[in-house]
Design an enzyme around this catalytic site. Sequence first.
Site, PDB file in Angstrom:
ATOM      1  N   CYS A  79      -7.959  -1.384   7.836  1.00  0.00           N
ATOM      2  CA  CYS A  79      -6.567  -1.450   7.399  1.00  0.00           C
ATOM      3  C   CYS A  79      -6.041  -0.064   7.061  1.00  0.00           C
ATOM      4  O   CYS A  79      -4.940   0.307   7.462  1.00  0.00           O
ATOM      5  CB  CYS A  79      -6.435  -2.409   6.225  1.00  0.00           C
ATOM      6  N   HIS A 128      -1.457  -5.501   2.146  1.00  0.00           N
ATOM      7  CA  HIS A 128      -2.646  -6.365   2.074  1.00  0.00           C
ATOM      8  C   HIS A 128      -2.262  -7.698   1.434  1.00  0.00           C
ATOM      9  O   HIS A 128      -1.511  -7.723   0.452  1.00  0.00           O
ATOM     10  CB  HIS A 128      -3.730  -5.701   1.213  1.00  0.00           C
ATOM     11  N   GLU A 158       0.826  -1.208   0.000  1.00  0.00           N
ATOM     12  CA  GLU A 158       0.000   0.000   0.000  1.00  0.00           C
ATOM     13  C   GLU A 158       0.862   1.261   0.000  1.00  0.00           C
ATOM     14  O   GLU A 158       1.773   1.403   0.792  1.00  0.00           O
ATOM     15  CB  GLU A 158      -0.935   0.008   1.211  1.00  0.00           C
TER      16      GLU A 158
HETATM   17  N1  PCA Z   1      -8.597  -6.544   6.561  1.00  0.00           N
HETATM   18  C1  PCA Z   1      -9.533  -5.454   6.718  1.00  0.00           C
HETATM   19  C2  PCA Z   1      -9.601  -5.218   8.181  1.00  0.00           C
HETATM   20  C3  PCA Z   1      -8.978  -6.387   8.833  1.00  0.00           C
HETATM   21  C4  PCA Z   1      -8.285  -7.104   7.750  1.00  0.00           C
HETATM   22  O1  PCA Z   1      -7.546  -8.092   7.884  1.00  0.00           O
HETATM   23  C5  PCA Z   1      -9.223  -4.262   5.843  1.00  0.00           C
HETATM   24  O2  PCA Z   1      -8.695  -4.440   4.724  1.00  0.00           O
HETATM   25  O3  PCA Z   1      -9.547  -3.123   6.207  1.00  0.00           O
END
Ligand code: PCA
Length: 201
Positions: free
Chosen positions: A142, A166, A80
């Site tokens: 996140c 992610h 990200e």
């Molecule tokens: N993914 C979510 C919140 C917790 C997670 O593992 C997100 O992408 O916001």
Amino acid sequence: MKKLLLTGYEPFLKFKTNPTQAAVESLEGKVIGDYKIIGRVYPVAFKEINSLIEQDIEVVEPDAVLSLGLASGISSVHLERIAINTIDGREDNTGFKPNGEKIYENGADGLFSKLPLKQLETALLNENIPVNISNSAGTYLCNNLMYSELYYLQQKKLDIPAGFVHVPPSHEIGIAQRVPSWPQEDITRAVHIIIENLQSN
Ligand code: PCA
């Protein structure tokens, strides 16, 4: 020995497991590259997340921070690039539903990752791990964690590598939800490679 604070999340919404929890639990306590790994698994709770990351940075005094989250629907690791100062979307695990609020009233609109994204992208590709640099971490937990982590480091003038990645669902989720998925071991290996290639100052 330098310390890296590695954070993941508990299961949320329709996902019965979270591959980031599994990755943190398997890497916790290991020494990878320059770093000893200090692991934390966070609740999916908007009202708790800011103080949790602040406290952990204060207590652990890490030399780097890497936060992980599950993103359903992706089929590569997403490094990200930016977190934005807003929360929105589905309810969290406490039932709280955000509605476009700011995370910090006086915060910048966006904060950039402090991870060497291009270097990490190359390192992952060299190990045959599918990866993309992503320009949106969404508006859910996140993004909130990435923003509050970078905001806190900025306030404290702590210039250390820090940011958010992610990962795709593991097969357990892929089978239950009929979405693209990876073996958990590849997800954990990707995190391992990222840490190996994080150089601290
Ligand atoms: N993914 C979510 C919140 C917790 C997670 O593992 C997100 O992408 O916001």
